[in-house]
Design a protein around this motif. Structure first.
Motif, PDB file in Angstrom:
ATOM      1  N   LEU A   1       0.811  -1.206   0.000  1.00  0.00           N
ATOM      2  CA  LEU A   1       0.000   0.000   0.000  1.00  0.00           C
ATOM      3  C   LEU A   1       0.850   1.264   0.000  1.00  0.00           C
ATOM      4  CD1 LEU A   1      -2.490  -1.051   2.847  1.00  0.00           C
ATOM      5  CD2 LEU A   1      -2.669  -1.532   0.404  1.00  0.00           C
ATOM      6  N   SER A   2       2.164   1.129  -0.169  1.00  0.00           N
ATOM      7  CA  SER A   2       3.067   2.269   0.005  1.00  0.00           C
ATOM      8  C   SER A   2       2.742   3.418  -0.941  1.00  0.00           C
ATOM      9  CB  SER A   2       4.508   1.817  -0.179  1.00  0.00           C
ATOM     10  OG  SER A   2       4.687   1.245  -1.465  1.00  0.00           O
ATOM     11  N   SER A   3       2.523   3.123  -2.223  1.00  0.00           N
ATOM     12  CA  SER A   3       2.233   4.199  -3.179  1.00  0.00           C
ATOM     13  C   SER A   3       0.931   4.910  -2.831  1.00  0.00           C
ATOM     14  CB  SER A   3       2.157   3.629  -4.596  1.00  0.00           C
ATOM     15  OG  SER A   3       1.129   2.646  -4.694  1.00  0.00           O
ATOM     16  N   PHE A   4      -0.077   4.131  -2.434  1.00  0.00           N
ATOM     17  CA  PHE A   4      -1.350   4.736  -2.034  1.00  0.00           C
ATOM     18  C   PHE A   4      -1.176   5.618  -0.801  1.00  0.00           C
ATOM     19  CE2 PHE A   4      -4.717   4.210   1.171  1.00  0.00           C
ATOM     20  CZ  PHE A   4      -5.721   4.952   0.576  1.00  0.00           C
ATOM     21  N   LEU A   5      -0.396   5.169   0.184  1.00  0.00           N
ATOM     22  CA  LEU A   5      -0.218   5.921   1.417  1.00  0.00           C
ATOM     23  C   LEU A   5       0.557   7.209   1.175  1.00  0.00           C
ATOM     24  CD1 LEU A   5       0.594   2.996   3.885  1.00  0.00           C
ATOM     25  CD2 LEU A   5      -1.564   4.241   3.645  1.00  0.00           C
ATOM     26  N   VAL A   6       1.576   7.149   0.325  1.00  0.00           N
ATOM     27  CA  VAL A   6       2.363   8.356   0.031  1.00  0.00           C
ATOM     28  C   VAL A   6       1.492   9.422  -0.622  1.00  0.00           C
ATOM     29  CG1 VAL A   6       4.244   9.271  -1.377  1.00  0.00           C
ATOM     30  CG2 VAL A   6       4.575   7.178  -0.089  1.00  0.00           C
ATOM     31  N   VAL A   7       0.705   9.019  -1.601  1.00  0.00           N
ATOM     32  CA  VAL A   7      -0.167   9.965  -2.295  1.00  0.00           C
ATOM     33  C   VAL A   7      -1.226  10.518  -1.348  1.00  0.00           C
ATOM     34  CG1 VAL A   7      -1.839  10.212  -4.156  1.00  0.00           C
ATOM     35  CG2 VAL A   7       0.244   8.874  -4.521  1.00  0.00           C
ATOM     36  N   THR A   8      -1.821   9.644  -0.550  1.00  0.00           N
ATOM     37  CA  THR A   8      -2.854  10.088   0.387  1.00  0.00           C
ATOM     38  C   THR A   8      -2.291  11.059   1.416  1.00  0.00           C
ATOM     39  OG1 THR A   8      -3.959   7.949   0.120  1.00  0.00           O
ATOM     40  CG2 THR A   8      -4.619   9.301   1.990  1.00  0.00           C
ATOM     41  N   ALA A   9      -1.078  10.786   1.894  1.00  0.00           N
ATOM     42  CA  ALA A   9      -0.449  11.683   2.868  1.00  0.00           C
ATOM     43  C   ALA A   9      -0.200  13.055   2.262  1.00  0.00           C
ATOM     44  CB  ALA A   9       0.854  11.078   3.372  1.00  0.00           C
ATOM     45  N   THR A  10       0.269  13.078   1.025  1.00  0.00           N
ATOM     46  CA  THR A  10       0.531  14.357   0.367  1.00  0.00           C
ATOM     47  C   THR A  10      -0.740  15.161   0.186  1.00  0.00           C
ATOM     48  OG1 THR A  10       2.351  13.281  -0.820  1.00  0.00           O
ATOM     49  CG2 THR A  10       1.625  15.419  -1.630  1.00  0.00           C
ATOM     50  N   LEU A  11      -1.822  14.489  -0.177  1.00  0.00           N
ATOM     51  CA  LEU A  11      -3.084  15.192  -0.382  1.00  0.00           C
ATOM     52  C   LEU A  11      -3.766  15.551   0.938  1.00  0.00           C
ATOM     53  CD1 LEU A  11      -4.503  13.121  -3.378  1.00  0.00           C
ATOM     54  CD2 LEU A  11      -3.498  15.397  -3.446  1.00  0.00           C
ATOM     55  N   ALA A  12      -3.379  14.877   2.041  1.00  0.00           N
ATOM     56  CA  ALA A  12      -3.992  15.178   3.339  1.00  0.00           C
ATOM     57  C   ALA A  12      -3.320  16.349   4.040  1.00  0.00           C
ATOM     58  CB  ALA A  12      -3.927  13.945   4.242  1.00  0.00           C
ATOM     59  N   LEU A  13      -2.081  16.653   3.692  1.00  0.00           N
ATOM     60  CA  LEU A  13      -1.347  17.726   4.360  1.00  0.00           C
ATOM     61  C   LEU A  13      -2.036  19.084   4.272  1.00  0.00           C
ATOM     62  CD1 LEU A  13       2.323  16.742   3.547  1.00  0.00           C
ATOM     63  CD2 LEU A  13       1.439  17.239   5.807  1.00  0.00           C
ATOM     64  N   PRO A  14      -2.596  19.478   3.108  1.00  0.00           N
ATOM     65  CA  PRO A  14      -3.282  20.779   3.074  1.00  0.00           C
ATOM     66  C   PRO A  14      -4.414  20.894   4.079  1.00  0.00           C
ATOM     67  CG  PRO A  14      -2.926  19.975   0.849  1.00  0.00           C
ATOM     68  CD  PRO A  14      -2.553  18.859   1.776  1.00  0.00           C
ATOM     69  N   GLY A  15      -5.115  19.788   4.359  1.00  0.00           N
ATOM     70  CA  GLY A  15      -6.198  19.828   5.335  1.00  0.00           C
ATOM     71  C   GLY A  15      -5.700  20.176   6.729  1.00  0.00           C
ATOM     72  N   TYR A  16      -4.525  19.670   7.087  1.00  0.00           N
ATOM     73  CA  TYR A  16      -3.961  19.989   8.399  1.00  0.00           C
ATOM     74  C   TYR A  16      -3.513  21.446   8.460  1.00  0.00           C
ATOM     75  CZ  TYR A  16      -4.040  15.060   9.640  1.00  0.00           C
ATOM     76  OH  TYR A  16      -4.454  13.785   9.949  1.00  0.00           O
ATOM     77  N   ILE A  17      -2.930  21.939   7.383  1.00  0.00           N
ATOM     78  CA  ILE A  17      -2.513  23.347   7.357  1.00  0.00           C
ATOM     79  C   ILE A  17      -3.725  24.261   7.487  1.00  0.00           C
ATOM     80  CG2 ILE A  17      -1.446  25.134   5.930  1.00  0.00           C
ATOM     81  CD1 ILE A  17       0.349  22.993   4.752  1.00  0.00           C
ATOM     82  N   LEU A  18      -4.788  23.951   6.743  1.00  0.00           N
ATOM     83  CA  LEU A  18      -6.005  24.764   6.829  1.00  0.00           C
ATOM     84  C   LEU A  18      -6.671  24.623   8.191  1.00  0.00           C
ATOM     85  CD1 LEU A  18      -7.525  24.121   3.284  1.00  0.00           C
ATOM     86  CD2 LEU A  18      -6.414  26.196   4.099  1.00  0.00           C
TER      87      LEU A  18
END
Length: 363
Positions: A278-295
């Motif tokens: 699941l590594s590729s899925f997790l890396v992409v999901t983490a990258t797309l989730a970061l903006p939510g934490y910043i906001l």
């Protein structure tokens, strides 16, 4: 006699992924922009000309100063014009205006206010002006504090909140989602009911409710850790559900069955044989989730429930611009919002490019 063509080597999956990533211009731009933002946050004390708590008396709400290279028709090294006080002809109030008779040189690698970089005390700054003069590239706030310095140091909080929050929430989500999908039964039912409860609450109200539990008397560092914990607490549920579905599909594969047949422990099977798939899925999901934490951090700090003084963040800096009258008179107070916009946009572009690069079916 005919010669056979030499066999060509097949590129590795990483090489193919890198080629697919480079085809996305927006993704490459987003990646470089993130490098610049995180580099500016790392070297913020060196790049910032002043301490974030330094108040300059009589210089509140100063507009950004322009950098010049021409003075009275002559080319010279970069400089800025200082300030002098004049009375407004209408209100008779004193105000600061540019003193165009006395240019102030801007020098590189100057000695200024002391700070610690990676635990080493130093007072070297990238640029500065002679002692007794001032240079505010992005202007000042209500208390006469340099907005550039506060924005650079605020990036350390806003950008690291996302990284640390993602690490914590992903650790919880991967563990619980993997356990839920691998074991099934009553364990799966219990975990999924908890996930459904968390997902049933609107994100912003539960974020505000949890943030109010952080005591106001806590020091800034504790508040920072509390905000990270709050963001991570509500961020793992959606990931756990997706990971559960991925594990349900992966636990029936041959190599997982073979690992179970030779007596491998369940935790080892999850961490060594299922999670890497699941590594590729997790890396992409983490990258797309970061903006939510910043906001999320920016929203809490903007509403006064997040980072507190003397610490600063982009959301806390935007709090000064929530008054329309103040914003109309001092529009440069919105500059931290531009950094939030660029960071979120860069993460989205970078995440989309990584998602395309991880797609093994693309040509």
């Amino acid at each position: 006699m005919t010669t056979l063509p030499a066999p060509t080597s097949t590129p590795s999956p990483w090489v193919l992924a890198w080629r697919r990533y480079r085809k996305s211009r927006l993704g490459v731009i987003g990646g470089w922009l993130l490098v610049l933002l995180y580099a500016s946050a790392l070297f913020a004390p060196f790049l910032a000309p002043y301490n974030i708590t330094a108040q300059h008396e009589g210089l509140s709400y100063q507009p950004p100063q322009q950098l010049h290279i021409v003075h009275e028709g002559h080319l010279r090294s970069p400089f800025v014009y200082g300030f002098k006080q004049e009375r407004d002809p209408v209100t008779f109030a004193r105000k600061n205006v540019e003193d165009r008779e006395n240019p102030i040189p801007v020098r590189l690698f100057v000695r200024g206010e002391p700070y610690r970089f990676l635990g080493v005390p130093t007072n070297l700054h990238l640029f500065g002006v002679p002692e007794g003069s001032y240079f505010f590239p992005l202007g000042t706030d209500q208390l006469g504090r340099d907005l550039l310095s506060r924005t650079l140091v605020g990036g350390q909080v806003s950008l690291t909140v996302g990284v640390i929050g993602v690490l914590i929430s992903f650790a919880i989500g991967i563990l619980l989602g993997g356990v839920s999908g691998y074991f099934g039964g009553w364990v799966d039912n219990l975990i999924q009911r908890v996930v459904e409860v968390l997902l049933s609450f609107p994100r912003l109200p539960i974020l505000l409710a949890l943030s109010t539990l952080i005591p106001a008397r806590w020091p800034s560092t504790w508040v920072y850790l509390g905000i990270v914990a709050v963001l991570a607490l509500i961020g793992w549920a959606g990931l756990a559900r997706v990971v559960r579905g991925q594990v349900l599909a992966a636990r029936g594969l041959e190599y997982v069955t073979a690992a179970q047949a030779i007596g491998a422990r369940d935790l080892r099977v999850i961490l060594r044989h299922i999670t890497p798939n699941l590594s590729s899925f997790l890396v992409v999901t983490a990258t797309l989730a970061l903006p939510g934490y910043i906001l999320g951090e920016s929203a809490l700090s903007f509403l006064g429930l997040g980072i507190k003084e003397p610490m600063t963040s982009w959301g806390l800096l935007l709090k000064d611009a929530q008054n329309f009258q103040t914003l109309r008179l001092y529009p440069w107070l919105l500059i931290p919002g531009l950094f939030i916009f660029l960071a979120v946009l860069a993460f989205n572009f970078f995440g989309d490019a990584l998602r395309d690069a991880a797609d093994t079916q693309s040509r």
